[in-house]
Design an enzyme around this catalytic site. Structure first.
Site: not given
Ligand code: GAR
Length: 185
Positions: A12, A14, A90-91, A107, A109
């Site tokens: 979390g 972000n 992640m869904r 989203n 990525h």
């Molecule tokens: C982030 O780096 C995001 O880009 C990635 O998951 C991480 C979550 O980090 N998302 C993906 O890979 C989606 N396909 P966080 O929980 O510290 O925000």
């Protein structure tokens, strides 16, 4: 003031960046809801610390994606959410959620889409020998990491450590996500 929902499955960072930007006035918005599919994920405590309501669910407790997404939609409707920000959720978003919030879901990525879609983008890019990495923010549609791109930021890295790429990328993510939400609202 626009009302955001943030969806996350793990750390979390972000979520934290977006919630902090709302709290300090950088964003003229409010995080009205955290949606998390992993009971016990660190992001849930982060939401508590900000006093943000959360809907935490276990997908295995439901018969189908359509059923848990129907519950999510009820929560989003109840909170009158204007924009859904997926941040490490992640869904794959299904048709119930997409049908109800079409054109309102974005989203983040960790690759320069359309390269390296999916859950292991950074690891695959490093294995491929990529030299220019990046972050993409895009609209969500029925294709995995496939919707129209809103913002991208690239950075160079010439090494073989995925953890280092994640570290560099996440600093960029936090800034880019807040800036992009600001533009959209
Ligand atoms: C982030 O780096 C995001 O880009 C990635 O998951 C991480 C979550 O980090 N998302 C993906 O890979 C989606 N396909 P966080 O929980 O510290 O925000």
């Amino acid at each position: 003031m626009k009302r955001l929902a943030v969806f996350a499955s793990g750390t979390g960072s972000n979520f934290q960046a977006i919630a902090q930007a709302c709290a300090d006035g950088t964003l003229d918005a409010r995080v009205a809801l955290l949606v998390c599919d992993k009971p016990g994920a660190p992001v849930v405590e982060k939401a508590q610390a900000f006093g943000i309501e959360s809907f935490v669910f276990n997908p295995k407790a439901y018969g189908s994606k359509a059923e848990y997404e129907a519950d999510i939609v009820k929560k989003l409707d109840a909170q009158k959410v204007d924009l859904v920000c997926l941040a490490g959720y992640m869904r794959i978003v299904g048709e119930v959620l997409l049908g109800a919030y079409d054109g309102k879901i974005i989203n983040i990525h960790p690759s320069l889409l359309p390269a390296f879609r999916g859950a292991h983008a950074v690891e695959e890019a490093v294995a491929y020998g990529v030299k220019v990495y990046g972050i993409t923010i895009h609209w969500v549609n029925a294709d995995l990491d496939g919707g129209k791109i809103i913002a991208q930021k690239a950075f160079e890295y010439d090494g073989d450590d995925p953890a280092e790429v994640h570290r560099i990328g996440q600093k960029i993510e936090h800034k880019l996500y807040v800036e992009t939400i600001k533009q959209l609202i």
